[in-house]
Design a protein around this motif. Structure first.
Motif, PDB file in Angstrom:
ATOM      1  N   ASN A 357       0.950  -1.146   0.048  1.00  0.00           N
ATOM      2  CA  ASN A 357      -0.041  -0.019  -0.182  1.00  0.00           C
ATOM      3  C   ASN A 357       0.825   1.319   0.075  1.00  0.00           C
ATOM      4  O   ASN A 357       0.319   2.388   0.500  1.00  0.00           O
ATOM      5  N   GLU A 358       2.001   1.106  -0.541  1.00  0.00           N
ATOM      6  CA  GLU A 358       3.079   2.205  -0.525  1.00  0.00           C
ATOM      7  C   GLU A 358       2.289   3.010  -1.510  1.00  0.00           C
ATOM      8  O   GLU A 358       1.371   2.829  -2.553  1.00  0.00           O
ATOM      9  N   PRO A 359       2.588   4.606  -1.592  1.00  0.00           N
ATOM     10  CA  PRO A 359       1.986   5.621  -2.562  1.00  0.00           C
ATOM     11  C   PRO A 359       2.455   5.041  -3.873  1.00  0.00           C
ATOM     12  O   PRO A 359       3.435   4.920  -4.102  1.00  0.00           O
ATOM     13  N   ALA A 360       1.411   5.252  -4.978  1.00  0.00           N
ATOM     14  CA  ALA A 360       1.700   5.127  -6.199  1.00  0.00           C
ATOM     15  C   ALA A 360       1.079   6.202  -7.024  1.00  0.00           C
ATOM     16  O   ALA A 360       1.385   7.405  -6.665  1.00  0.00           O
ATOM     17  N   TYR A 361       0.365   5.920  -8.081  1.00  0.00           N
ATOM     18  CA  TYR A 361      -0.103   6.884  -8.927  1.00  0.00           C
ATOM     19  C   TYR A 361      -0.954   8.104  -8.149  1.00  0.00           C
ATOM     20  O   TYR A 361      -2.007   7.669  -7.302  1.00  0.00           O
ATOM     21  N   LYS A 362      -0.779   9.328  -8.315  1.00  0.00           N
ATOM     22  CA  LYS A 362      -1.328  10.394  -7.835  1.00  0.00           C
ATOM     23  C   LYS A 362      -1.276  10.208  -6.116  1.00  0.00           C
ATOM     24  O   LYS A 362      -2.264  10.802  -5.519  1.00  0.00           O
ATOM     25  N   ASP A 363      -0.284   9.272  -5.541  1.00  0.00           N
ATOM     26  CA  ASP A 363      -0.062   9.250  -4.226  1.00  0.00           C
ATOM     27  C   ASP A 363      -1.237   8.237  -3.374  1.00  0.00           C
ATOM     28  O   ASP A 363      -1.445   8.379  -2.353  1.00  0.00           O
ATOM     29  N   PRO A 370      -4.671  -6.115   2.227  1.00  0.00           N
ATOM     30  CA  PRO A 370      -3.554  -6.371   3.083  1.00  0.00           C
ATOM     31  C   PRO A 370      -2.154  -6.723   2.327  1.00  0.00           C
ATOM     32  O   PRO A 370      -2.140  -7.534   1.513  1.00  0.00           O
ATOM     33  N   GLU A 371      -1.164  -6.141   3.110  1.00  0.00           N
ATOM     34  CA  GLU A 371       0.149  -6.217   2.413  1.00  0.00           C
ATOM     35  C   GLU A 371       0.768  -7.748   2.721  1.00  0.00           C
ATOM     36  O   GLU A 371       0.586  -8.534   3.795  1.00  0.00           O
ATOM     37  N   GLY A 372       1.518  -8.132   1.831  1.00  0.00           N
ATOM     38  CA  GLY A 372       2.172  -9.172   2.181  1.00  0.00           C
ATOM     39  C   GLY A 372       1.752 -10.717   1.209  1.00  0.00           C
ATOM     40  O   GLY A 372       2.323 -11.692   1.348  1.00  0.00           O
ATOM     41  N   ASN A 373       0.749 -10.214   0.583  1.00  0.00           N
ATOM     42  CA  ASN A 373       0.014 -11.632  -0.471  1.00  0.00           C
ATOM     43  C   ASN A 373       0.883 -11.485  -1.840  1.00  0.00           C
ATOM     44  O   ASN A 373       0.981 -10.469  -2.041  1.00  0.00           O
ATOM     45  N   ARG A 374       0.865 -12.490  -2.298  1.00  0.00           N
ATOM     46  CA  ARG A 374       1.180 -12.614  -3.648  1.00  0.00           C
ATOM     47  C   ARG A 374       0.684 -12.052  -4.775  1.00  0.00           C
ATOM     48  O   ARG A 374      -0.754 -12.501  -4.545  1.00  0.00           O
ATOM     49  N   ILE A 375       0.964 -11.162  -5.655  1.00  0.00           N
ATOM     50  CA  ILE A 375      -0.228 -10.732  -6.575  1.00  0.00           C
ATOM     51  C   ILE A 375       0.533 -10.895  -8.059  1.00  0.00           C
ATOM     52  O   ILE A 375       1.676 -10.721  -8.200  1.00  0.00           O
ATOM     53  N   TYR A 376      -0.427 -10.835  -8.950  1.00  0.00           N
ATOM     54  CA  TYR A 376      -0.099 -11.252 -10.384  1.00  0.00           C
ATOM     55  C   TYR A 376      -0.751 -10.099 -11.141  1.00  0.00           C
ATOM     56  O   TYR A 376      -2.150  -9.755 -11.142  1.00  0.00           O
ATOM     57  N   HIS A 377       0.078  -9.209 -11.765  1.00  0.00           N
ATOM     58  CA  HIS A 377      -0.362  -8.090 -12.478  1.00  0.00           C
ATOM     59  C   HIS A 377       0.628  -7.467 -13.242  1.00  0.00           C
ATOM     60  O   HIS A 377       1.776  -7.879 -13.413  1.00  0.00           O
ATOM     61  N   SER A 378       0.198  -6.287 -13.652  1.00  0.00           N
ATOM     62  CA  SER A 378       1.201  -5.690 -14.702  1.00  0.00           C
ATOM     63  C   SER A 378       1.497  -4.244 -14.285  1.00  0.00           C
ATOM     64  O   SER A 378       0.424  -3.780 -13.713  1.00  0.00           O
ATOM     65  N   VAL A 379       2.683  -3.596 -14.326  1.00  0.00           N
ATOM     66  CA  VAL A 379       2.897  -2.242 -13.681  1.00  0.00           C
ATOM     67  C   VAL A 379       3.435  -1.458 -15.087  1.00  0.00           C
ATOM     68  O   VAL A 379       4.488  -1.722 -15.468  1.00  0.00           O
TER      69      VAL A 379
END
Length: 466
Positions: A357-363, A370-379
């Motif tokens: 949940n770190e700041p990303a697009y437009k903060d 919840p942090e620490g789960n494996r996630i499958y996506h594109s950035v």
């Protein structure tokens, strides 16, 4: 009359005339400008009216779906339930398109990409030249991806289907309708057999998108083309237009006698938005390295994730928005709140393959999970190497760990059994969830609640002793 009297009377008369003129209301400069402005506005309205009439005629080259529904009621009802019918009106598209139009004001370089949104979300608006679409009482732009557009496509330009490169020459007359049946007949229009309508290339024209900087921001067709499914001869239509065992006439018997087809395609076009299509797409298998363990002992847990039944990478479509994440929990014999088993740092060396949940697009929060789960996506990164959710801003793909068609991924977890765990059976479960976009982005754009779909589930038990 004395000689001086006449000039004096004349002079007095002239003074009266001048006084009348000076005191008579006249068109001032501002009134003159106002008059010109009103005339200009009237002229512009007339021009706009004539222009809209020309646009409206082009819109009406594509017949309303209700006309098609007169003879094809079941197909029409299915289409109304589909995402294709709502491709322009759905809240996610409307909100993101308005956001794109706002960005366009400050960056004219993205115009072609933003315009192309309309090509594949309201093709009749695009072909009518109404970009951005004008709200009108007939709701012509709102028809989305409709019958008469798809069934008047004649071909694909330039070989590789992408960026909406259809060939469609729909005109003011009733055009021939193209489809997958060689013996099709209609009392209303000509029919033409089209092999293209049986092939993935037809779908690929929209489900394959490269933006102006040259980044493949959507490439479902390319993913399918590289898969075993394509090599085995499967097409998009074989999965997304399966007839579900139905057999009925493709035209209403009220209008024309027709024999029932052995296989009738569905126009619901189920996909990522369909529980039916997602729920059996991926297989999960959980295992632990021992059936019995002591309190404080470390378990090695493995979860096998297989993209078994999707003909392309999963998730696909807009890969930088879609989220597929794996949750591994443990619950003891007292049925206490499940303990989240996180991906250890040594098992997640890359910055984007575990939820954060770190700041990303437009903060805003990146994943809103919840942090620490494996996630499958594109950035996606923009030209300044900053995270972006907007495909027209993408300058490169910074990360992509989605599941390719047929791929099996084995995820490893190391979990030390807490000392306060109840003795007895513990259940270690794995759940794979899907969401069409992060809730944080939906909140930022004011789209509303984004549903979470459970894709797959499996569990294994371990007996815990002191």
């Amino acid at each position: 009359m004395p000689l001086l009297e006449y000039p004096m009377k004349k002079l007095l008369f002239m003074l009266i005339i001048i006084s009348v003129i000076l005191n008579t209301p006249s068109l001032s400069n501002s009134d003159s400008k106002k008059d010109k402005k009103e005339k200009k506005e009237e002229h512009e309205k007339e021009e706009h009216k004539r222009g809209w009439e020309a646009v409206e005629k082009k819109y009406k080259h594509f017949e309303n779906p209700q006309i098609c529904g007169g003879c094809h009621p079941e197909f029409f009802d299915e289409w109304k339930e589909s995402k294709h019918s709502k491709s322009f009106t759905n809240s996610a598209f409307q909100t993101m398109y308005k956001h794109a139009l706002s960005d366009l004001k400050d960056n004219k370089e993205i115009k072609e990409d933003v315009d192309r949104c309309i090509l594949c979300h309201s093709p009749s608006a695009y072909y009518a030249g109404d970009i951005p679409p004008t709200p009108d009482e007939d709701k012509l732009p709102e028809r989305g991806i409709m019958c008469d557009f798809c069934h008047t496509v004649e071909g694909i330009k330039d070989g590789l289907p992408h960026n909406g490169n259809f060939i469609n020459n729909n005109g003011p007359d009733i055009d021939p309708k193209r489809g997958p049946w060689k013996d099709a007949k209609s009392p209303y229009h000509q029919t033409i057999y089209s092999e293209l309508h049986t092939r993935s290339e037809f779908c690929g024209a929209c489900h394959n998108q490269k933006n102006i900087p040259g980044v493949w921001v959507q490439e479902t067709y390319n993913e399918w083309k590289a898969s075993k499914w394509a090599k085995d001869g499967y097409q998009c239509q074989d999965c997304h237009m399966m007839g579900e065992g139905r057999s009925h006439p493709i035209i209403s018997k009220e209008f024309m006698k027709a024999d029932a087809r052995e296989k009738v395609v569905t126009h619901r076009l189920p996909g990522f938005g369909s529980q039916h299509k997602i729920s059996d797409a991926v297989n999960l298998k959980v295992s632990a390295n021992k059936p019995k363990a002591q309190l404080g002992e470390e378990l090695l847990i493995k979860v096998s994730v297989t993209n078994a039944k999707v003909g392309h990478t999963f998730p696909s479509g807009t890969p930088n928005l879609k989220q597929l994440w794996l949750v591994v929990n443990a619950i003891d014999s007292k049925k206490r709140t499940p303990v989240l088993i996180e991906v250890k740092k040594e098992d997640a060396p890359l910055p984007y393959n575990a939820t954060s949940n770190e700041p990303a697009y437009k903060d805003i929060e990146r994943d809103a999970l919840p942090e620490g789960n494996r996630i499958y996506h594109s950035v996606f990164y923009d030209r300044n190497n900053q995270h972006t959710y907007m495909s027209y801003e993408a300058a490169k793909i910074a990360f992509d760990n989605r599941l390719k068609a047929g791929e099996t991924r084995v995820e490893t977890y190391r979990w030390k059994i807490p000392a306060d765990t109840a003795v007895g059976e513990i259940i270690i479960s794995a759940t794979l969830n899907y969401r069409s976009m992060p809730q944080s982005l939906a909140d930022f754009l004011e789209i509303g609640e984004i549903p979470v779909t459970e894709v797959a589930y499996d569990e294994v038990s371990v007996f815990v002793v002191k």
